[in-house]
Design a protein around this motif. Structure first.
Motif, PDB file in Angstrom:
ATOM      1  N   GLU A  40     -71.316  47.876  19.049  1.00  0.00           N
ATOM      2  CA  GLU A  40     -70.918  47.365  17.592  1.00  0.00           C
ATOM      3  C   GLU A  40     -70.394  45.873  18.150  1.00  0.00           C
ATOM      4  O   GLU A  40     -69.931  44.968  18.574  1.00  0.00           O
ATOM      5  CB  GLU A  40     -69.401  47.886  17.065  1.00  0.00           C
ATOM      6  N   VAL A  41     -70.735  44.669  16.568  1.00  0.00           N
ATOM      7  CA  VAL A  41     -70.799  43.297  16.783  1.00  0.00           C
ATOM      8  C   VAL A  41     -69.237  43.112  16.240  1.00  0.00           C
ATOM      9  O   VAL A  41     -68.931  43.804  14.842  1.00  0.00           O
ATOM     10  CB  VAL A  41     -71.510  42.557  15.400  1.00  0.00           C
ATOM     11  N   LYS A  42     -68.694  42.137  17.286  1.00  0.00           N
ATOM     12  CA  LYS A  42     -67.264  41.896  17.056  1.00  0.00           C
ATOM     13  C   LYS A  42     -67.783  40.334  16.881  1.00  0.00           C
ATOM     14  O   LYS A  42     -67.540  39.778  17.377  1.00  0.00           O
ATOM     15  CB  LYS A  42     -66.260  42.329  17.344  1.00  0.00           C
ATOM     16  N   ARG A  43     -66.017  39.950  15.917  1.00  0.00           N
ATOM     17  CA  ARG A  43     -66.132  38.025  15.824  1.00  0.00           C
ATOM     18  C   ARG A  43     -63.988  38.241  16.762  1.00  0.00           C
ATOM     19  O   ARG A  43     -63.322  38.889  15.821  1.00  0.00           O
ATOM     20  CB  ARG A  43     -66.331  37.715  14.473  1.00  0.00           C
ATOM     21  N   LEU A  44     -64.178  37.494  17.613  1.00  0.00           N
ATOM     22  CA  LEU A  44     -62.744  37.012  17.598  1.00  0.00           C
ATOM     23  C   LEU A  44     -62.355  35.549  17.036  1.00  0.00           C
ATOM     24  O   LEU A  44     -63.419  35.121  17.145  1.00  0.00           O
ATOM     25  CB  LEU A  44     -62.595  37.800  19.080  1.00  0.00           C
ATOM     26  N   ARG A  45     -60.832  35.661  16.531  1.00  0.00           N
ATOM     27  CA  ARG A  45     -60.101  34.594  16.898  1.00  0.00           C
ATOM     28  C   ARG A  45     -59.652  34.018  17.498  1.00  0.00           C
ATOM     29  O   ARG A  45     -58.468  34.893  17.360  1.00  0.00           O
ATOM     30  CB  ARG A  45     -60.826  34.597  15.238  1.00  0.00           C
ATOM     31  N   LEU A  46     -59.392  33.239  17.934  1.00  0.00           N
ATOM     32  CA  LEU A  46     -58.400  32.708  19.280  1.00  0.00           C
ATOM     33  C   LEU A  46     -57.572  31.142  18.343  1.00  0.00           C
ATOM     34  O   LEU A  46     -58.380  30.691  18.713  1.00  0.00           O
ATOM     35  CB  LEU A  46     -58.868  32.478  20.853  1.00  0.00           C
ATOM     36  N   ASP A  47     -56.324  31.827  18.496  1.00  0.00           N
ATOM     37  CA  ASP A  47     -55.966  30.492  17.580  1.00  0.00           C
ATOM     38  C   ASP A  47     -55.132  29.695  18.628  1.00  0.00           C
ATOM     39  O   ASP A  47     -54.197  30.199  19.144  1.00  0.00           O
ATOM     40  CB  ASP A  47     -55.255  30.409  16.707  1.00  0.00           C
ATOM     41  N   ARG A  48     -55.428  28.992  19.676  1.00  0.00           N
ATOM     42  CA  ARG A  48     -54.806  28.551  20.924  1.00  0.00           C
ATOM     43  C   ARG A  48     -53.915  27.712  20.489  1.00  0.00           C
ATOM     44  O   ARG A  48     -53.070  27.581  20.903  1.00  0.00           O
ATOM     45  CB  ARG A  48     -56.213  26.959  21.110  1.00  0.00           C
ATOM     46  N   SER A  49     -53.057  27.491  19.343  1.00  0.00           N
ATOM     47  CA  SER A  49     -52.194  26.855  18.917  1.00  0.00           C
ATOM     48  C   SER A  49     -50.786  28.080  19.040  1.00  0.00           C
ATOM     49  O   SER A  49     -49.970  27.113  19.037  1.00  0.00           O
ATOM     50  CB  SER A  49     -51.798  25.829  17.721  1.00  0.00           C
ATOM     51  N   THR A  50     -51.576  28.996  18.078  1.00  0.00           N
ATOM     52  CA  THR A  50     -50.680  29.999  18.660  1.00  0.00           C
ATOM     53  C   THR A  50     -50.508  31.299  19.386  1.00  0.00           C
ATOM     54  O   THR A  50     -50.076  31.891  19.876  1.00  0.00           O
ATOM     55  CB  THR A  50     -50.408  31.086  16.821  1.00  0.00           C
ATOM     56  N   GLY A  51     -51.718  31.353  20.277  1.00  0.00           N
ATOM     57  CA  GLY A  51     -52.183  32.127  21.003  1.00  0.00           C
ATOM     58  C   GLY A  51     -52.429  33.632  20.609  1.00  0.00           C
ATOM     59  O   GLY A  51     -52.699  34.593  20.663  1.00  0.00           O
ATOM     60  N   LYS A  52     -52.351  33.765  19.337  1.00  0.00           N
ATOM     61  CA  LYS A  52     -52.937  35.354  18.210  1.00  0.00           C
ATOM     62  C   LYS A  52     -54.609  35.205  18.715  1.00  0.00           C
ATOM     63  O   LYS A  52     -54.966  34.094  18.169  1.00  0.00           O
ATOM     64  CB  LYS A  52     -52.496  35.104  16.879  1.00  0.00           C
ATOM     65  N   CYS A  53     -55.488  36.164  18.941  1.00  0.00           N
ATOM     66  CA  CYS A  53     -55.988  36.751  18.643  1.00  0.00           C
ATOM     67  C   CYS A  53     -56.493  37.787  17.672  1.00  0.00           C
ATOM     68  O   CYS A  53     -55.409  38.918  17.757  1.00  0.00           O
ATOM     69  CB  CYS A  53     -56.825  36.953  20.275  1.00  0.00           C
TER      70      CYS A  53
END
Length: 134
Positions: A40-53
């Motif tokens: 399954e194709v997944k796109r992870l988005r990591l906000d380095r300023s908040t650490g939220k993925c």
């Protein structure tokens, strides 16, 4: 996203280790054992300023051998190219990560053509991400 604080990673996730099948089996059209073998194709988005993925993906997709235009390697991109199981036939597709649209190669003769390990060749001197051939 215009910010070096956001990192995107596109991955193909498998429930079990991906294993190919013998070419003879593929030529006969018997891909039932392989069905679901793609990931399954997944796109992870990591906000380095908040650490939220966060993670997004396609429901009920089976995608394998993903490729992108090498001109966008390492930067956010929109399209991936690969192979899907389309009702027992292996098809080359273009997947749009923004709209989740899946385009199939319409001219493919599924009775004779077995796509495997596609390669994207970019059109020279063209900056459009999807300018090229698979």
């Amino acid at each position: 996203e215009g910010s070096s604080k956001v990192v995107y990673v596109d991955v193909v996730c498998y429930n079990e280790p991906p294993v190919g099948f013998p070419l003879e089996q593929a030529r006969s059209g018997d891909v039932e054992d392989w069905r679901g073998g793609g990931g399954e194709v997944k796109r992870l988005r990591l906000d380095r300023s908040t650490g939220k993925c966060t993670m997004t993906g396609w429901p009920d997709n089976c995608f394998d051998e993903p490729k992108i235009n090498p001109k966008v390697d390492g930067v956010q991109h929109r399209y991936s190219y690969g192979v899907i199981d389309d009702h027992g036939m292996l098809r080359v597709t273009k997947q749009d990560h923004e709209t989740h649209e899946v385009l199939k190669w319409k001219e493919q003769d599924v009775s004779r053509e077995l796509p495997w390990q596609p390669v994207f060749v970019p059109e020279p001197y063209n900056s459009q991400e999807d300018a090229g051939v698979v």
